[in-house]
Design an enzyme around this catalytic site. Structure first.
Site, PDB file in Angstrom:
ATOM      1  N   SER A  65       4.659  16.518  64.732  1.00  0.00           N
ATOM      2  CA  SER A  65       4.675  17.683  65.182  1.00  0.00           C
ATOM      3  C   SER A  65       4.625  19.018  64.502  1.00  0.00           C
ATOM      4  CB  SER A  65       5.451  18.090  66.445  1.00  0.00           C
ATOM      5  OG  SER A  65       5.743  16.863  67.245  1.00  0.00           O
TER       6      SER A  65
HETATM    7  N1  SAH Z   1       8.808  13.317  67.695  1.00  0.00           N
HETATM    8  C1  SAH Z   1       7.587  12.884  66.339  1.00  0.00           C
HETATM    9  C2  SAH Z   1       6.304  13.159  66.793  1.00  0.00           C
HETATM   10  C3  SAH Z   1       5.906  12.141  67.796  1.00  0.00           C
HETATM   11  S1  SAH Z   1       4.276  11.820  68.012  1.00  0.00           S
HETATM   12  C4  SAH Z   1       8.311  13.566  65.213  1.00  0.00           C
HETATM   13  O1  SAH Z   1       9.018  14.184  64.958  1.00  0.00           O
HETATM   14  O2  SAH Z   1       7.618  13.027  64.128  1.00  0.00           O
HETATM   15  C5  SAH Z   1       4.437  10.656  69.360  1.00  0.00           C
HETATM   16  C6  SAH Z   1       5.022   9.506  69.311  1.00  0.00           C
HETATM   17  O3  SAH Z   1       5.214   8.975  70.592  1.00  0.00           O
HETATM   18  C7  SAH Z   1       4.135   8.530  68.652  1.00  0.00           C
HETATM   19  O4  SAH Z   1       4.967   8.121  67.443  1.00  0.00           O
HETATM   20  C8  SAH Z   1       4.027   7.345  69.849  1.00  0.00           C
HETATM   21  O5  SAH Z   1       3.745   6.148  69.033  1.00  0.00           O
HETATM   22  C9  SAH Z   1       5.179   7.531  70.602  1.00  0.00           C
HETATM   23  N2  SAH Z   1       4.887   7.005  71.882  1.00  0.00           N
HETATM   24  C10 SAH Z   1       3.705   7.154  72.819  1.00  0.00           C
HETATM   25  N3  SAH Z   1       4.169   6.659  73.898  1.00  0.00           N
HETATM   26  C11 SAH Z   1       5.442   5.926  73.899  1.00  0.00           C
HETATM   27  C12 SAH Z   1       6.246   5.038  74.829  1.00  0.00           C
HETATM   28  N4  SAH Z   1       5.797   4.788  75.812  1.00  0.00           N
HETATM   29  N5  SAH Z   1       7.318   5.029  74.351  1.00  0.00           N
HETATM   30  C13 SAH Z   1       8.035   5.286  73.268  1.00  0.00           C
HETATM   31  N6  SAH Z   1       7.193   5.884  72.123  1.00  0.00           N
HETATM   32  C14 SAH Z   1       6.052   6.268  72.479  1.00  0.00           C
END
Ligand code: SAH
Length: 218
Positions: A65
């Protein structure tokens, strides 16, 4: 100071200035973001842009992000050092690393095993021993560790997931982007009260979608 030290200090100052100018004003959050270098969380081609206030691609087609959004979400979560926090969406691990300096313990889950492995490596290198990273479908929360004082979801859901609401303590706070994945979503803060849930709408955001089930690598 050497030229390189000058450059690092200047880069850090600009990074913090950008955060403040976008509304990140909480001193504890700014201090945590000053301590956690975003550089190691971005590998390869885009690593040069780690200090810019923009989201960047990471492995598994996901994104780290934008720092100001990380700051605003962390601030909205009102974390204290007694809190047990759940993050859904480990991604690069950057958000979890910042939370780990503010909370007692951070559980972070991602549906992609590879992202959890890469993030765990960085947590170990940085000696962030209060983070537990697991491969799991976070839409169901983490029932074994529930309830949580704070929950942060860093992928967009159409509605705040029911199991996550259920795993929030009374007085607990959850921050979650809500809306269709291909549109602008709304960042929502949910507070659990004795009798139900209060909802505050914070700002428009754009996140990758919360997807059910584990990734093919998980
Ligand atoms: N917080 C992260 C950015 C997240 S991007 C950072 O600091 O870099 C969103 C993430 O959510 C992705 O890695 C994706 O794989 C994960 N995601 C999406 N759906 C999900 C689910 N049902 N359970 C766990 N993770 C999930």
């Amino acid at each position: 100071m050497s030229d390189e030290a000058d450059e690092i200090a200047e880069r850090k100052m600009q990074f913090l200035f950008a955060l403040r100018s976008k509304g990140v004003t909480d001193a504890r959050v700014l201090t945590a973001m000053e301590k956690i270098d975003r550089g190691p969380f971005i590998r390869g081609y885009f690593s040069e842009r780690a200090y810019e206030d923009m989201p960047l691609p990471i492995a598994c087609g996901q994104t780290i992000s934008q720092p100001s959004v990380v700051g605003l979400m962390t601030q909205a979560l009102r974390v204290s050092n007694r809190d047990k926090v759940l993050e859904v969406g480990t991604g690069s691990g950057y958000q979890a690393a910042i939370l780990s300096l503010l909370a007692r313990r951070v559980y972070t889950v991602d549906r992609h095993k590879r992202l959890v492995q890469d993030a765990t490596e960085i947590f170990n290198t940085l000696d962030l021993t209060n983070i537990i990273a697991l491969t799991a479908d976070g839409s169901f929360g983490l029932p074994d560790q529930a309830p949580f004082d704070r929950i942060i979801v860093t992928a967009a859901a159409e509605d705040p997931p029911g199991p996550l609401l259920a795993q929030l303590k009374i007085g607990g706070i959850m921050v979650v982007p809500v809306g269709q994945s291909d549109a602008v979503q709304r960042l929502i803060r949910v507070t659990r009260t004795e009798s139900g849930f209060d909802y505050d709408e914070l700002r428009p955001v754009r996140f990758v979608p919360l997807v059910e089930g584990l990734g093919r690598d998980g």
